[in-house]
Design an enzyme around this catalytic site. Structure first.
Site, mmCIF file in Angstrom:
data_model
loop_
_atom_site.group_PDB
_atom_site.id
_atom_site.type_symbol
_atom_site.label_atom_id
_atom_site.label_comp_id
_atom_site.label_asym_id
_atom_site.label_seq_id
_atom_site.Cartn_x
_atom_site.Cartn_y
_atom_site.Cartn_z
ATOM 1 N N TYR A 148 0.956 -1.302 0.023
ATOM 2 C CA TYR A 148 -0.182 0.139 0.051
ATOM 3 C C TYR A 148 0.770 1.392 0.004
ATOM 4 O O TYR A 148 0.585 2.270 -0.839
ATOM 5 C CB TYR A 148 -0.766 -0.007 1.227
ATOM 6 N N LYS A 199 -16.634 -3.126 18.364
ATOM 7 C CA LYS A 199 -16.503 -4.271 19.308
ATOM 8 C C LYS A 199 -17.159 -3.747 20.638
ATOM 9 O O LYS A 199 -17.622 -4.658 21.339
ATOM 10 C CB LYS A 199 -15.080 -4.185 19.631
#
Ligand code: NAD
Length: 327
Positions: A148, A199
């Site tokens: 990336y 989460k």
């Protein structure tokens, strides 16, 4: 002045917010993305919305037709979990920038903006949690994030050489972690702020006592709220800044500190399970904002706690909406 503007990657997180702002400013906007429209984060009926693969030269030629400004925000990307495991896919985004630059040159556009990343910075300068903020010059000697980051660094240089050799007016910003509503919050491409919020919400909704944290939680980062990012993109594009410039917050926080903020917003305290074999990226990274302050008087306006609270509300609404859908 009203302009015809292309937003490449307009179905994505930052692209969607940029389309929204450009429409509000009265521009004609063409928004192009490879994903089916049902998967775009935001769709605006008053924009021209096109599904096309900008890795292909013909699609770029069509996308650039009659436009005067191009914002290239299209890339195959995600958080650390995605970029560490999909290096080839990340590098293929070079085709998007290559073909868009060629098409923009041919179309005679006035300005071309490229979204680069703090992942271009030399890994040696990011080994410690106790960071020295990264200055623009720290990208060289080159040792960016594998895959990336190399693609971003190469594409930055293409923008530079298209400007120097062909006179295309390119501008490049290095984004440091952007977060906010209307972004990816699950599925594997989400970044740390959205993942932690999801989460915590999941733990609260299901009564679980703990959440998993990637790494030891001591990694340091800074996070920029989307509204600050959009203002920075517009200012940099309109500016005379020719070299890549940092666009990020300098409010440093550990991942544990980020979890503290989310717990505070949610009004809970959870146990933390540290997964030391999960992708965690560099140990420390922060943005040195000397140049952008000097050139544009730009400072992030939104504190991390406030931006995270807005993002929490949006992700919570998505979580609840999904639960209500038939299986
Ligand atoms: P995103 O994944 O939400 O948006 C990128 C969009 O590009 C996606 O909708 C994707 O479908 C689209 N795309 C991918 N391949 C394409 C193709 N071949 N043709 C057309 N569209 C294609 O990501 P984002 O967070 O909105 O990031 C936008 C840009 O900013 C990217 O270049 C990214 O690398 C850069 N960036 C983002 C961050 C961040 O924290 N979000 C940090 C640094 C750099």
């Amino acid at each position: 002045m009203k302009k015809k503007i292309l937003v490449a990657g307009g179905g994505g997180f930052i692209g969607g917010h940029l389309v929204s702002r450009l429409l509000a400013d009265g521009h004609d906007v063409r928004s192009v993305d490879v994903k089916p429209r049902s998967e775009w984060h935001q769709v605006f009926d008053d924009a021209e919305n096109i599904v096309a693969d900008l890795k292909l030269r013909d699609a770029c030629t069509r996308a650039c037709r009659d436009v005067t400004v191009v914002y290239n925000l299209a890339a195959d990307m995600g958080g650390m979990g995605f970029i560490e495991n999909n290096k080839a896919l990340c590098m293929l985004s070079v085709l998007i920038n290559t073909h868009l630059l060629q098409a923009a040159l041919e179309a005679g556009v006035e300005r071309y903006f490229y979204a680069s990343s703090a992942c271009v910075y030399n890994a040696d300068k990011q080994k410690s949690e106790d960071v020295i903020p990264l200055k623009e010059e720290d990208a060289y000697p080159a040792m960016p994030e594998d895959g990336y980051g190399w693609e971003k660094l190469f594409s930055e240089r293409m923008c530079r050489h298209f400007r120097e050799d062909f006179g295309l007016n390119t501008r490049v910003a290095r984004f440091h972690n952007v977060y906010g509503p209307y972004g990816t919050w699950d599925g594997g491409r989400e970044k740390a702020p959205a993942a932690i919020i999801r989460k915590v919400i999941h733990a609260v909704e299901t009564g679980q006592p703990s959440i998993e944290i990637w790494g030891d939680g001591k990694q340091t980062r800074s996070f920029m709220y989307i509204d600050d990012c959009i203002k920075g993109i517009l200012d940099i594009t309109a500016s005379d800044i020719l070299e890549p410039i940092n666009l990020g917050s300098a409010e440093l926080v550990t991942i544990n500190g980020l979890v503290d903020i989310v717990e505070d917003v949610a009004g809970v305290k959870l146990q933390r399970r540290y997964n030391l074999s999960a992708p965690k990226g560099v140990n420390g990274r922060n943005s040195d904002n000397t140049l952008i302050r000097q050139y544009l008087d730009w400072e992030p306006g939104i504190r991390l706690r406030d931006g995270m609270a807005k993002t929490y509300d949006w992700i919570h609404a998505q979580y609840v909406k999904r639960l209500a859908q038939p299986a």
